[in-house]
Design an enzyme around this catalytic site. Structure first.
Site, PDB file in Angstrom:
ATOM      1  N   GLU A   1       0.704  -1.176  -0.096  1.00  0.00           N
ATOM      2  CA  GLU A   1       0.052  -0.103  -0.369  1.00  0.00           C
ATOM      3  C   GLU A   1       0.871   1.073  -0.199  1.00  0.00           C
ATOM      4  O   GLU A   1       1.840   0.806   0.009  1.00  0.00           O
ATOM      5  CB  GLU A   1      -0.823  -0.124   1.256  1.00  0.00           C
TER       6      GLU A   1
ATOM      7  N   ASP B   1       0.394   5.410   0.396  1.00  0.00           N
ATOM      8  CA  ASP B   1      -0.798   5.824   0.775  1.00  0.00           C
ATOM      9  C   ASP B   1      -0.669   8.010   0.532  1.00  0.00           C
ATOM     10  O   ASP B   1       0.244   7.927   1.593  1.00  0.00           O
ATOM     11  CB  ASP B   1      -0.872   5.980   2.270  1.00  0.00           C
TER      12      ASP B   1
ATOM     13  N   GLU C   1      -3.107  11.277   2.507  1.00  0.00           N
ATOM     14  CA  GLU C   1      -3.548  11.239   3.354  1.00  0.00           C
ATOM     15  C   GLU C   1      -3.536  12.842   3.926  1.00  0.00           C
ATOM     16  O   GLU C   1      -2.658  13.363   4.612  1.00  0.00           O
ATOM     17  CB  GLU C   1      -3.823  10.115   5.123  1.00  0.00           C
TER      18      GLU C   1
END
Ligand SMILES: *[C@@H]1O[C@H](CO)[C@@H](O)[C@H](O)[C@H]1NC(C)=O
Length: 278
Positions: free
Chosen positions: A106, A108, A110
């Site tokens: 993953e 990311d 954010e």
């Protein structure tokens, strides 16, 4: 700076032969590329597929995911984040192995909202074979709620590079030779969601989400995937590295506010191995 494509090793080449280059030179259509997966009518595709809006209210947030899975690529998305008092909201934008399991990969981005006038935090993390704990956080050098800005994941067999408006902010290198897993075997989908995380995002719930400001809205446009979609034909995938070490150092020196690699309290036995490789 960019080493020639011939430096890709043969295993990589083999993987590359399993995927197709889809170069989409103009912004693509959200209806064709994405499915709304969460939040019902809180997520809307507008302007003939050119604009997507996610919203969050007391009832729920909302989210979408790509129809395609990708194995390597340069994935650009323009986002305009929740304006005003966005404290407690999180806009997550990431690529993740589609069959989420204990060995998932993953990458990311954010975006943690804040009170009016206070800066957002851009939080990044990368999981390889299920192992994360690699957070780095940044401030942005602009207000991300006024205009659209481009957030890019450049993922090739040698690097995962995070970019903001074309400026690299983080470079996770392939250090498999040092025994550190690198995402290269599992195709990933693109996901995004807008959700309420007041307990986590505002220093442990210090500031509550102000629901009188709802609905909170984040907007997306100009998705461009110069990428390999999994399961079709053949090709070379996302080309070249966009790393400019100098520009990245500028961001890291001036805008990085947290780096797991320097968090000795958290890693009293020593920071993870990728941190000590120059
Ligand atoms: C909100 O702004 C304050 C003041 O600058 C800062 O200390 C805090 O880290 C910010 N919170 C987030 C979630 O970015």
């Amino acid at each position: 700076m960019a080493p020639p494509a011939s430096s890709y090793n043969s295993v990589t080449s083999l993987i590359l032969v399993l995927c197709t280059l889809i170069v989409i030179s103009c912004a693509s259509n959200f209806n064709q590329e994405f499915d709304i997966t969460w939040g019902g009518s809180r997520a809307q595709v507008l302007n003939n597929g050119q604009l997507l809006k996610l919203s969050l209210d007391r009832g729920s947030g909302s989210g979408f995911q790509s129809k395609n899975e990708y194995l390597f690529g340069k994935i650009d998305m323009q986002l305009k984040l929740v304006p005003g008092n966005s404290a407690g909201t999180v806009t997550a934008y990431y690529v993740c192995e589609a069959h989420y399991g204990p060995t998932h990969d993953e990458i990311d981005f954010e975006f943690l909202g804040n009170l009016s006038g206070d800066p957002y935090t851009l939080h990044t993390n990368i999981f390889t074979q299920g192992k994360g704990n690699r957070e780095q956080q940044f401030r942005l050098w602009f207000d991300p709620t006024i205009n659209f800005h481009t957030y890019t994941i450049l993922w090739n067999p040698r690097h995962v590079i995070y970019m903001v408006d074309g400026i690299p902010i983080r470079d996770f290198k392939n250090l498999e030779s040092r025994g550190i897993a690198f995402p290269k075997n599992q195709p990933m989908r693109i996901y995004s969601s807008l959700w309420d995380a007041e307990d986590w995002a505002t220093r442990g719930g210090l500031i509550k989400t102000d629901w009188s400001q709802a609905p909170f809205i984040a907007s997306y446009q100009n998705f461009i995937a110069d990428a390999c979609t999994w399961s079709f034909g053949t090709s070379t995938c996302a080309s070249g590295d966009a790393t400019s070490e100098e520009r990245m150092r500028w961001v890291q020196k001036n805008y990085m506010i947290y780096n797991y690699c320097t968090d000795m309290k958290r890693f009293p036995q020593g920071v993870p191995p990728e941190c000590s490789v120059a």
